[in-house]
Design a protein around this motif. Structure first.
Motif, PDB file in Angstrom:
ATOM      1  N   LEU A  31     -67.310  18.263 -21.908  1.00 56.40           N
ATOM      2  CA  LEU A  31     -65.983  17.807 -22.332  1.00 56.40           C
ATOM      3  C   LEU A  31     -65.109  17.329 -21.170  1.00 56.40           C
ATOM      4  N   PRO A  32     -64.992  18.094 -20.073  1.00 60.18           N
ATOM      5  CA  PRO A  32     -64.198  17.573 -18.946  1.00 60.18           C
ATOM      6  C   PRO A  32     -64.774  16.281 -18.375  1.00 60.18           C
ATOM      7  N   ASP A  33     -66.106  16.190 -18.310  1.00 63.78           N
ATOM      8  CA  ASP A  33     -66.775  14.992 -17.792  1.00 63.78           C
ATOM      9  C   ASP A  33     -66.533  13.792 -18.700  1.00 63.78           C
ATOM     10  N   ILE A  34     -66.616  14.007 -20.029  1.00 62.32           N
ATOM     11  CA  ILE A  34     -66.382  12.925 -20.994  1.00 62.32           C
ATOM     12  C   ILE A  34     -64.944  12.430 -20.902  1.00 62.32           C
ATOM     13  N   ALA A  35     -63.999  13.368 -20.783  1.00 60.62           N
ATOM     14  CA  ALA A  35     -62.581  12.986 -20.672  1.00 60.62           C
ATOM     15  C   ALA A  35     -62.358  12.090 -19.457  1.00 60.62           C
ATOM     16  N   ASN A  36     -62.986  12.435 -18.344  1.00 59.85           N
ATOM     17  CA  ASN A  36     -62.841  11.622 -17.132  1.00 59.85           C
ATOM     18  C   ASN A  36     -63.537  10.266 -17.271  1.00 59.85           C
ATOM     19  N   SER A  37     -64.757  10.273 -17.813  1.00 56.57           N
ATOM     20  CA  SER A  37     -65.550   9.040 -17.907  1.00 56.57           C
ATOM     21  C   SER A  37     -64.947   8.034 -18.884  1.00 56.57           C
ATOM     22  N   LEU A  38     -64.418   8.529 -20.002  1.00 56.09           N
ATOM     23  CA  LEU A  38     -63.841   7.633 -21.012  1.00 56.09           C
ATOM     24  C   LEU A  38     -62.336   7.446 -20.820  1.00 56.09           C
ATOM     25  N   GLN A  39     -61.809   8.040 -19.743  1.00 56.32           N
ATOM     26  CA  GLN A  39     -60.386   7.923 -19.404  1.00 56.32           C
ATOM     27  C   GLN A  39     -59.502   8.321 -20.594  1.00 56.32           C
ATOM     28  N   ALA A  40     -59.807   9.510 -21.137  1.00 55.12           N
ATOM     29  CA  ALA A  40     -59.068  10.041 -22.288  1.00 55.12           C
ATOM     30  C   ALA A  40     -58.501  11.403 -21.930  1.00 55.12           C
ATOM     31  N   SER A  41     -57.476  11.834 -22.668  1.00 59.74           N
ATOM     32  CA  SER A  41     -56.874  13.143 -22.418  1.00 59.74           C
ATOM     33  C   SER A  41     -57.791  14.258 -22.920  1.00 59.74           C
ATOM     34  N   SER A  42     -57.605  15.453 -22.395  1.00 64.72           N
ATOM     35  CA  SER A  42     -58.395  16.607 -22.840  1.00 64.72           C
ATOM     36  C   SER A  42     -58.166  16.881 -24.315  1.00 64.72           C
ATOM     37  N   ASN A  43     -56.911  16.737 -24.773  1.00 67.97           N
ATOM     38  CA  ASN A  43     -56.605  16.965 -26.187  1.00 67.97           C
ATOM     39  C   ASN A  43     -57.368  15.987 -27.082  1.00 67.97           C
ATOM     40  N   MET A  44     -57.450  14.711 -26.644  1.00 68.87           N
ATOM     41  CA  MET A  44     -58.153  13.684 -27.414  1.00 68.87           C
ATOM     42  C   MET A  44     -59.642  13.999 -27.505  1.00 68.87           C
ATOM     43  N   ILE A  45     -60.231  14.418 -26.399  1.00 64.70           N
ATOM     44  CA  ILE A  45     -61.660  14.720 -26.391  1.00 64.70           C
ATOM     45  C   ILE A  45     -61.955  15.977 -27.204  1.00 64.70           C
ATOM     46  N   GLN A  46     -61.046  16.954 -27.182  1.00 63.20           N
ATOM     47  CA  GLN A  46     -61.242  18.140 -28.014  1.00 63.20           C
ATOM     48  C   GLN A  46     -61.245  17.787 -29.498  1.00 63.20           C
ATOM     49  N   LEU A  47     -60.555  16.714 -29.866  1.00 56.85           N
ATOM     50  CA  LEU A  47     -60.534  16.287 -31.266  1.00 56.85           C
ATOM     51  C   LEU A  47     -61.909  15.847 -31.765  1.00 56.85           C
ATOM     52  N   THR A  48     -62.830  15.546 -30.837  1.00 56.09           N
ATOM     53  CA  THR A  48     -64.180  15.188 -31.275  1.00 56.09           C
ATOM     54  C   THR A  48     -64.888  16.378 -31.919  1.00 56.09           C
ATOM     55  N   LEU A  49     -64.426  17.591 -31.620  1.00 59.99           N
ATOM     56  CA  LEU A  49     -64.946  18.766 -32.317  1.00 59.99           C
ATOM     57  C   LEU A  49     -64.306  18.900 -33.696  1.00 59.99           C
ATOM     58  N   SER A  50     -63.006  18.647 -33.770  1.00 57.56           N
ATOM     59  CA  SER A  50     -62.304  18.749 -35.050  1.00 57.56           C
ATOM     60  C   SER A  50     -62.793  17.689 -36.037  1.00 57.56           C
ATOM     61  N   ILE A  51     -62.977  16.449 -35.563  1.00 55.18           N
ATOM     62  CA  ILE A  51     -63.425  15.370 -36.445  1.00 55.18           C
ATOM     63  C   ILE A  51     -64.829  15.659 -36.960  1.00 55.18           C
ATOM     64  N   TYR A  52     -65.601  16.388 -36.171  1.00 55.86           N
ATOM     65  CA  TYR A  52     -66.948  16.770 -36.598  1.00 55.86           C
ATOM     66  C   TYR A  52     -66.882  17.593 -37.881  1.00 55.86           C
ATOM     67  N   PHE A  53     -65.958  18.538 -37.929  1.00 55.08           N
ATOM     68  CA  PHE A  53     -65.860  19.395 -39.115  1.00 55.08           C
ATOM     69  C   PHE A  53     -65.223  18.672 -40.291  1.00 55.08           C
ATOM     70  N   LEU A  54     -64.405  17.674 -40.015  1.00 57.39           N
ATOM     71  CA  LEU A  54     -63.869  16.874 -41.121  1.00 57.39           C
ATOM     72  C   LEU A  54     -64.989  16.071 -41.771  1.00 57.39           C
ATOM     73  N   GLY A  55     -65.827  15.436 -40.939  1.00 59.56           N
ATOM     74  CA  GLY A  55     -66.996  14.739 -41.472  1.00 59.56           C
ATOM     75  C   GLY A  55     -67.948  15.689 -42.158  1.00 59.56           C
ATOM     76  N   PHE A  56     -68.065  16.879 -41.609  1.00 58.17           N
ATOM     77  CA  PHE A  56     -68.930  17.909 -42.182  1.00 58.17           C
ATOM     78  C   PHE A  56     -68.445  18.296 -43.580  1.00 58.17           C
ATOM     79  N   ALA A  57     -67.122  18.424 -43.726  1.00 62.93           N
ATOM     80  CA  ALA A  57     -66.546  18.823 -45.010  1.00 62.93           C
ATOM     81  C   ALA A  57     -66.870  17.811 -46.103  1.00 62.93           C
ATOM     82  N   PHE A  58     -66.664  16.527 -45.816  1.00 63.16           N
ATOM     83  CA  PHE A  58     -66.963  15.492 -46.801  1.00 63.16           C
ATOM     84  C   PHE A  58     -68.464  15.386 -47.053  1.00 63.16           C
ATOM     85  N   GLY A  59     -69.247  15.590 -46.005  1.00 60.69           N
ATOM     86  CA  GLY A  59     -70.694  15.544 -46.158  1.00 60.69           C
ATOM     87  C   GLY A  59     -71.220  16.665 -47.028  1.00 60.69           C
ATOM     88  N   VAL A  60     -70.679  17.861 -46.837  1.00 62.98           N
ATOM     89  CA  VAL A  60     -71.073  19.004 -47.660  1.00 62.98           C
ATOM     90  C   VAL A  60     -70.873  18.705 -49.140  1.00 62.98           C
TER      91      VAL A  60
END
Length: 395
Positions: A31-60
């Motif tokens: 996560l810290p490496d991705i934030a630096n490489s994609l020039q994104a904030s830590s909060n934005m990169i942490q959202l990739t975990l939250s969006i995973y569960f949103l997609g998971f919910a609809f998929g279920v």
């Protein structure tokens, strides 16, 4: 007379339920490496975990419904295929926005492993044996979130974060092939005239469903909020390498494993509802100790790290006791519409997981106090809900 239902091997069931969790945590050391490489904030990169569960919910919801109409086996195979497409998208993403979209697709496909596999378990195993099997699988699955950071940490350290996502592409191919060769169809007959709105109405008016949904969603939310926040604490505050952080996750995961094993032993003495209350109480105790330690504050020493591990161990021990019993009891009165009920129920509690992990992303502020305080509030509510479940059963 009931038709005999073919039950897949325990190993295949564990893989099918476990690969979504590995996919969720394998890149957390990056996560810290991705934030630096994609020039994104830590909060934005942490959202990739939250969006995973949103997609998971609809998929279920979608795969659960499809498993009733096209069968368990086809629903699993199509879901794994979508998961592979999403994993490839993650590998090719060159911005945080595209990574978010790819993670949603990846999770949408991966969710078939959760909802359809649980349906297979519920329709092929009954009674106390089902509680024990859920506990056995939960003990094994408690290890899968730790396997992810362990693998991902060393891959990231050696080859970079993109190699982590490429590993998931390869894994999707292997799981698809194993499932195609080994999974029998377990749906005996196609359910007739299932009205989704009617099933949803049954669930909405069932107070126990609300309680179990909240507990399952919140306990998983705590686990994956930890995996979202922990890399920034241990890698940045304690200066761990990504590989060491991945190895460290094994010790943390042992708590959930012991919790599930302890739960299985307690089933010979207590009803499952009572064990849920015991588990949430243990989690609350761990959260109190964790919060107190964080407020006390120390320099990033070995002693401070050890005390933090003890608190996290206690917190997750209780979760390991509660989860398998919640999963086993939740849909016990919905055997006539398991696929559809499981789809709607899963949609609900994975939305809760997504909201809780989003809350952790929003609250992230580089403070050691934020995560334990957040967990303490959630654990306190869990204890109150568990008490209501026990009270309902003792009437």
């Amino acid at each position: 007379m009931k038709n005999k239902i073919s039950t897949p091997s325990l190993l295949l069931l564990i893989i099918l339920v476990g690969f979504p969790q590995i996919s969720e945590t394998i890149y957390t050391p990056s996560l810290p490496d991705i934030a630096n490489s994609l020039q994104a904030s830590s909060n934005m990169i942490q959202l990739t975990l939250s969006i995973y569960f949103l997609g998971f919910a609809f998929g279920v919801f979608c795969w659960g419904r499809l498993s009733d109409s096209i069968g368990r086996r086809p629903a699993l195979l199509w879901g794994i295929l979508v998961y592979g497409v999403g994993s490839l998208g993650c590998y090719l993403s060159d911005s945080a926005e595209w990574l978010l979209v790819s993670r949603f697709i990846q999770a949408f496909g991966a969710s078939t492993g959760s909802v359809v596999t649980q349906t297979i378990l519920r329709e092929s195993i009954e009674g106390a044996k089902r509680h024990a099997v859920f506990a056995q699988i939960s003990a094994a699955l408690a290890f899968t979130p730790a396997i992810g950071p362990l693998i991902g940490g060393w891959i990231d350290q050696s080859l970079g974060f993109r190699a982590v996502f490429f590993t998931l592409v390869v894994m999707s191919v292997a799981i698809f092939m194993y499932t195609f060769v080994s999974l029998p169809e377990t749906r005996v007959s196609k359910p007739s005239n299932i009205n989704t709105l009617s099933v949803a109405k049954r669930l909405v008016y069932d107070s126990k469903i609300w309680a179990f949904g909240f507990l399952i969603g919140t306990t998983n939310g705590i686990i994956f909020s930890y995996y979202a926040e922990a890399p920034f604490i241990f890698i940045e505050f304690f200066h761990m390498s990504p590989g060491m952080f991945g190895f460290f996750g094994i010790f943390v995961a042992m708590s959930s494993i012991f919790g599930a094993m302890f739960s299985k032993k307690l089933l010979t003495r207590f009803p499952a509802e009572k064990i849920i209350l015991i588990g949430t109480t243990v989690t609350a105790v761990g959260a109190v100790l964790f919060t107190g330690l964080a407020f006390y504050g120390m320099s990033p020493s070995v002693i401070f790290l050890g005390l933090m591990v003890v608190c996290i161990f206690i917190l997750l021990l209780g979760i390991g006791m509660a989860i398998p019993n919640c999963l086993s009891l939740a849909l016990i009165n919905y055997s006539d519409v398991l696929g559809t009920a499981g789809a709607i129920f899963g949609l609900g509690y994975y939305v809760i997981v997504s909201l809780i992990t989003s809350g952790m992303s929003y609250l992230h502020n580089d403070s050691l106090v934020t995560m334990p305080m957040y967990f303490l509030v959630l654990a306190t509510i869990m204890v109150l809900v568990s008490k209501k479940i026990v009270k309902h059963e003792t009437r």
